[in-house]
Design a protein around this motif. Sequence first.
Motif, PDB file in Angstrom:
ATOM      1  N   TRP A  11       1.092  -0.936  -0.103  1.00 58.96           N
ATOM      2  CA  TRP A  11      -0.079  -0.305   0.182  1.00 58.96           C
ATOM      3  C   TRP A  11       0.975   1.093  -0.259  1.00 58.96           C
ATOM      4  CZ3 TRP A  11      -4.317   1.442   4.370  1.00 58.96           C
ATOM      5  CH2 TRP A  11      -4.547   1.801   3.913  1.00 58.96           C
ATOM      6  N   ASN A  13       0.048   4.766  -0.783  1.00 60.67           N
ATOM      7  CA  ASN A  13      -0.053   5.922  -0.435  1.00 60.67           C
ATOM      8  C   ASN A  13      -1.399   5.503   1.234  1.00 60.67           C
ATOM      9  OD1 ASN A  13       0.780   7.055  -2.263  1.00 60.67           O
ATOM     10  ND2 ASN A  13      -1.010   7.315  -3.713  1.00 60.67           N
ATOM     11  N   CYS A  14      -0.392   4.225   2.149  1.00 62.98           N
ATOM     12  CA  CYS A  14      -1.137   4.103   2.772  1.00 62.98           C
ATOM     13  C   CYS A  14      -1.000   5.578   4.199  1.00 62.98           C
ATOM     14  CB  CYS A  14      -0.282   3.268   3.827  1.00 62.98           C
ATOM     15  SG  CYS A  14      -0.706   3.109   6.010  1.00 62.98           S
ATOM     16  N   PRO A  15      -2.211   5.866   4.559  1.00 59.71           N
ATOM     17  CA  PRO A  15      -1.401   7.308   5.349  1.00 59.71           C
ATOM     18  C   PRO A  15      -0.507   7.366   6.699  1.00 59.71           C
ATOM     19  CG  PRO A  15      -4.168   6.873   4.977  1.00 59.71           C
ATOM     20  CD  PRO A  15      -3.315   5.451   4.343  1.00 59.71           C
ATOM     21  N   LYS A  19       1.142   3.942   9.199  1.00 59.41           N
ATOM     22  CA  LYS A  19       2.073   2.909   9.151  1.00 59.41           C
ATOM     23  C   LYS A  19       2.495   2.476   9.686  1.00 59.41           C
ATOM     24  CE  LYS A  19       4.133   5.627   4.496  1.00 59.41           C
ATOM     25  NZ  LYS A  19       4.447   6.723   4.446  1.00 59.41           N
ATOM     26  N   ALA A 149      -4.450   4.398  -3.557  1.00 51.08           N
ATOM     27  CA  ALA A 149      -5.952   4.288  -3.503  1.00 51.08           C
ATOM     28  C   ALA A 149      -5.766   5.077  -1.891  1.00 51.08           C
ATOM     29  CB  ALA A 149      -6.755   3.660  -3.255  1.00 51.08           C
ATOM     30  N   TRP A 150      -6.437   5.469  -1.440  1.00 50.51           N
ATOM     31  CA  TRP A 150      -6.206   6.054   0.318  1.00 50.51           C
ATOM     32  C   TRP A 150      -7.084   5.355   1.162  1.00 50.51           C
ATOM     33  CZ3 TRP A 150      -2.540   9.682   0.734  1.00 50.51           C
ATOM     34  CH2 TRP A 150      -1.710  10.654  -0.424  1.00 50.51           C
ATOM     35  N   SER A 151      -7.892   4.615   0.695  1.00 51.62           N
ATOM     36  CA  SER A 151      -8.178   3.867   1.557  1.00 51.62           C
ATOM     37  C   SER A 151      -8.506   2.366   1.481  1.00 51.62           C
ATOM     38  CB  SER A 151      -9.944   4.627   2.281  1.00 51.62           C
ATOM     39  OG  SER A 151     -10.439   4.874   0.662  1.00 51.62           O
TER      40      SER A 151
END
Length: 256
Positions: A11, A13-15, A19, A149-151
């Motif tokens: 992932w 673009n994991c927030p 992480k 993706a962000w979610s």
Amino acid sequence: MGSIDCMHWEWKNCPAGWKGMYQGRSKRATVILEVVVSWDLWIWHAFFGTPGTCNDINVLQRSPVFDDILNGRAPQVNFTVNGNTYNQGYYLTDGIYPKWATFISAITSPQTPKQKLFTIKQESIRKDVERAFGVLQARFAIIRHPALAWSVEMLWKIVMACIIMHNMIVEDERDNYMNYWDPTEFSTEQPENLAGSSRRGATTFTVTPGRYKDQNLATLMATRENLCDKQINTSLKNDLLEHIWASFGSTFVNSP
């Protein structure tokens, strides 16, 4: 009933705040996909969204793979191996999974010819799930590359869409569908199919419906105890070992 295993999807673009939870041994954030795959690469169970810090055991504790059995909705299964009858299906696994009645793993250090033959057969069939992961990534570049993706919800939709399309391709290419090119075959639902039997492709099967009723806590715990029974695991593995040796032992002994 198939092979079960997990795959990590990186992932990218994991927030930042997540992480630590999603970062596993690879030091990169990943999300885990658990699947059960049959011999023809049909994926009939998929559980996605577990953080990459979890291993296969942690994923199993959260997975709904046994929910139908625990809730009495699963079809009843009966089969005989080496003269002994069992009433629960089983999945082929690698060594990390627990020794439950519903899991059969290879023998870690096989010593006798029987054990070596059993391990060869088990590992060769269990590779179906690894092959399914490879086919998924080869067919769909979006899950071959790190997720953007962000979610997790969006990632789940992407994975499920890829699995659905993968199963559509598998179903279309199966050789046991004699008339799969005829669209009228699927135009109406046949009563015998609703009852749990099928004559499609000259193949007949019958499934005994599960118990569609509410279960109390005692019954639920008893069912879970049967699923996790280590004695049944040992007995079933020994019976499978003897059955495989009786079926293929002469060829294995005479092989160079």
